[in-house]
Scaffold this motif. Sequence first.
Motif, PDB file in Angstrom:
ATOM      1  N   UNK A  58       0.696  -1.013  -0.061  1.00 15.91           N
ATOM      2  CA  UNK A  58      -0.171   0.225   0.036  1.00 15.91           C
ATOM      3  C   UNK A  58       0.897   0.977   0.318  1.00 15.91           C
ATOM      4  N   UNK A  59       0.809   1.963  -1.073  1.00 21.57           N
ATOM      5  CA  UNK A  59       1.308   3.485  -0.948  1.00 21.57           C
ATOM      6  C   UNK A  59       1.250   4.028  -1.600  1.00 21.57           C
ATOM      7  N   UNK A  60       1.107   5.473  -1.076  1.00 21.99           N
ATOM      8  CA  UNK A  60       1.136   6.863  -1.245  1.00 21.99           C
ATOM      9  C   UNK A  60       2.170   7.704  -2.482  1.00 21.99           C
ATOM     10  N   UNK A  61       1.273   8.154  -3.237  1.00 25.51           N
ATOM     11  CA  UNK A  61       1.795   8.737  -4.614  1.00 25.51           C
ATOM     12  C   UNK A  61       1.693   9.980  -5.033  1.00 25.51           C
ATOM     13  N   UNK A  62       2.183  10.746  -5.860  1.00 23.57           N
ATOM     14  CA  UNK A  62       2.246  11.820  -6.048  1.00 23.57           C
ATOM     15  C   UNK A  62       1.476  11.945  -7.859  1.00 23.57           C
ATOM     16  N   UNK A  63       0.826  12.880  -8.517  1.00 20.75           N
ATOM     17  CA  UNK A  63       0.966  13.058 -10.225  1.00 20.75           C
ATOM     18  C   UNK A  63       2.210  14.345 -10.510  1.00 20.75           C
ATOM     19  N   UNK A  64       2.828  13.873 -10.826  1.00 20.80           N
ATOM     20  CA  UNK A  64       3.964  14.653 -11.640  1.00 20.80           C
ATOM     21  C   UNK A  64       3.522  15.735 -13.019  1.00 20.80           C
ATOM     22  N   UNK A  65       3.590  16.755 -13.433  1.00 23.73           N
ATOM     23  CA  UNK A  65       3.546  17.464 -14.158  1.00 23.73           C
ATOM     24  C   UNK A  65       4.449  18.141 -15.286  1.00 23.73           C
ATOM     25  N   UNK A  66       5.102  18.235 -16.035  1.00 30.32           N
ATOM     26  CA  UNK A  66       6.370  19.488 -16.455  1.00 30.32           C
ATOM     27  C   UNK A  66       5.240  20.609 -16.767  1.00 30.32           C
ATOM     28  N   UNK A  67       6.961  20.918 -16.540  1.00 27.56           N
ATOM     29  CA  UNK A  67       6.329  22.600 -17.039  1.00 27.56           C
ATOM     30  C   UNK A  67       7.705  23.841 -16.613  1.00 27.56           C
ATOM     31  N   UNK A  68       7.188  24.791 -16.612  1.00 29.46           N
ATOM     32  CA  UNK A  68       8.160  25.500 -16.022  1.00 29.46           C
ATOM     33  C   UNK A  68       8.177  26.310 -14.832  1.00 29.46           C
ATOM     34  N   UNK A  69       9.243  25.534 -14.213  1.00 27.33           N
ATOM     35  CA  UNK A  69      10.223  26.220 -12.573  1.00 27.33           C
ATOM     36  C   UNK A  69      10.855  27.065 -12.401  1.00 27.33           C
ATOM     37  N   UNK A 387      12.323  -3.537  -2.710  1.00 29.30           N
ATOM     38  CA  UNK A 387      12.196  -2.317  -4.128  1.00 29.30           C
ATOM     39  C   UNK A 387      12.717  -3.124  -4.908  1.00 29.30           C
ATOM     40  N   UNK A 388      11.579  -3.459  -5.823  1.00 30.16           N
ATOM     41  CA  UNK A 388      12.506  -4.132  -7.239  1.00 30.16           C
ATOM     42  C   UNK A 388      11.233  -3.995  -7.864  1.00 30.16           C
ATOM     43  N   UNK A 389      12.384  -3.914  -9.287  1.00 31.76           N
ATOM     44  CA  UNK A 389      10.950  -3.736  -9.984  1.00 31.76           C
ATOM     45  C   UNK A 389       9.978  -5.313 -10.890  1.00 31.76           C
ATOM     46  N   UNK A 390       8.548  -4.548 -10.983  1.00 34.70           N
ATOM     47  CA  UNK A 390       7.346  -5.171 -11.142  1.00 34.70           C
ATOM     48  C   UNK A 390       7.055  -5.764  -9.323  1.00 34.70           C
ATOM     49  N   UNK A 391       7.203  -5.584  -8.857  1.00 34.88           N
ATOM     50  CA  UNK A 391       6.597  -5.875  -7.363  1.00 34.88           C
ATOM     51  C   UNK A 391       4.877  -5.326  -7.550  1.00 34.88           C
ATOM     52  N   UNK A 392       4.027  -5.420  -6.748  1.00 33.23           N
ATOM     53  CA  UNK A 392       2.677  -4.869  -6.137  1.00 33.23           C
ATOM     54  C   UNK A 392       2.738  -4.351  -5.769  1.00 33.23           C
ATOM     55  N   UNK A 393       1.605  -3.244  -6.478  1.00 33.39           N
ATOM     56  CA  UNK A 393       1.081  -1.929  -5.563  1.00 33.39           C
ATOM     57  C   UNK A 393      -0.284  -0.649  -5.579  1.00 33.39           C
ATOM     58  N   UNK A 394      -0.907  -1.067  -4.373  1.00 33.83           N
ATOM     59  CA  UNK A 394      -2.081  -0.937  -4.382  1.00 33.83           C
ATOM     60  C   UNK A 394      -1.993   1.110  -3.248  1.00 33.83           C
TER      61      UNK A 394
END
Length: 409
Positions: A58-69, A387-394
Motif C-alpha cells: 500500500x503506497x502513496x503517490x504524487x502525480x507530476x506535471x512538466x512545466x516551467x519552474x 524495492x524491485x521492479x514489478x512488485x505489486x502496488x496498491x
Amino acid sequence: MNDAPPKTPSTIVKVLQFLGTAMVCLTILGVSVAAIIVINQTEPKAQQIEATRKSAAIVETVTVEKGTYSPTLVVLGTVQAAQEITLSPRVSGQVTSISPKFVPGGMVKKDDFLLQIDPADFENTISVRESELQQAMASLEIERGRQSLAKKELALLEGTIDEANRALVLREPQVESIQAEVNAAQAAIERARLDLTRTSIAAPFDSQILNRRVNVGSQVSPGADLARLVGIDEYWIMASVPVRSLKWIQFPEQDGRSSLVTLRDPDTWPSGVERYASVSRMIGSLDQQTRLARVLIVVADPLALKSDVPPLILDTLIETHIEGRPIEDVVRLKREYVHNRDTVWVMKDNKLEIREASVVFRDATYAYIDEGLESGDEVVITTLATVATGIGLKKIDSSTAPQSEEARD
C-alpha cells in the motif's frame, strides 16, 4: 646355554594398557563416522518453490506535471551599508552646540543640522578681508586717477613716445598689479565666508548615526573623526554563492531583469515573516577564504521606516532565497523522492517501475528532472521495505490507513 630372559610383569601390563587404549579410540572413531553417514543420508533436502505475494504494498503517490519552474538558491549573506561615511570637519575650532538628533541611533534627513563650531574667528576673518578689499580698491582708484593724468600728458606728447614705452607712460602695469590685489582680496573674502558656512555641519544625506565621538567643548580640526553615518535609503547584502550556481541567477546588466530575493531570519524574526530584495550585480572576485562567488543584493527601506516588516541590522548573517532562472519543460520533484543513482519509483499498472532520471538542477528542496518522468506519471512517495521492479502496488485511499512501509503477508 643362552636363553632369553623372561618378560617382567610390568612390561606386560604396559602392553595391555596400550592395546586397550587403541581399541577404545578405534571404537569411538568408528561410531563417529557411522553417525555422520547416517545424518547425511537422513538430512531433509530443501525444495525451491515459486512464491507469490498474497497482497500488494500500500503506497502513496504524487502525480507530476512538466512545466516551467524557477529553482531557489538558499545561501547566507552579510548585511552591509550601501552609504557609509566618517563625518569630519573642514575647519578647526571648538564645538559650541550639538543637535538633539546627533546621537547614536538617531535618524537625520539630508541637510539637517548636526553640530556648530565656534564661528567668531571666521567672522573676524571676514571683517579683516573686507578691510583689505576696501584698501585694494582705494589704491586701484588712485592709480586709475594717475593713469587719467598720464593719458592727458601723452596726448600733448603725441608722436614722441614709441609703442614700447606707451604702456609704461599710461601706467598700465601699475593698474594691472593693483587690480590683481583687488581680485585676491575678493577671493579671500569668499574663502572666509565659505569657512564660516563650514562651521555649521549638516547631514550629507538621509542617514542614521551609528556612533558619535565629539561633544560640546571638543576641539576639532580637519580630518578629525566626529561620527559614523550610514545611509537609510538602501542596504546591501553580500551573499556567497557556489560558482556553479551563478548561471541560474539573473543579473540586470546581462538579462535585463534581476532575480527576486526573499530574506528570512528565523532566529530573530517572527515565524513566517519575510522581506524582499533584488540581485544587483556579481562581484568580480571570489572570497579568499570560502572560494565562493559573491553576489550583491539591494534592499530598499532597510530600517522599515515605510512598512511594518522587521528592520535589518548591519553586519548580521541573514538567510537569502534567490529565485533562479526559469527552467522549461521539467518535472519538479522533492529531493527525498529521488533515490540512489538518481532513480525514481513510479507506479504504473499497479506495479513498481524503477526509472533513471536526468536531474538538471537541485536546490534545497526540489530536484528538476528533464528526462525519465512525463506529465501524469505517479511517483511513489512511500518508503518501501522491498524495492524491485514489478512488485505489486496498491494506491492508498480513504479506507486504508497510511503506511510508511510496504504491507507484509
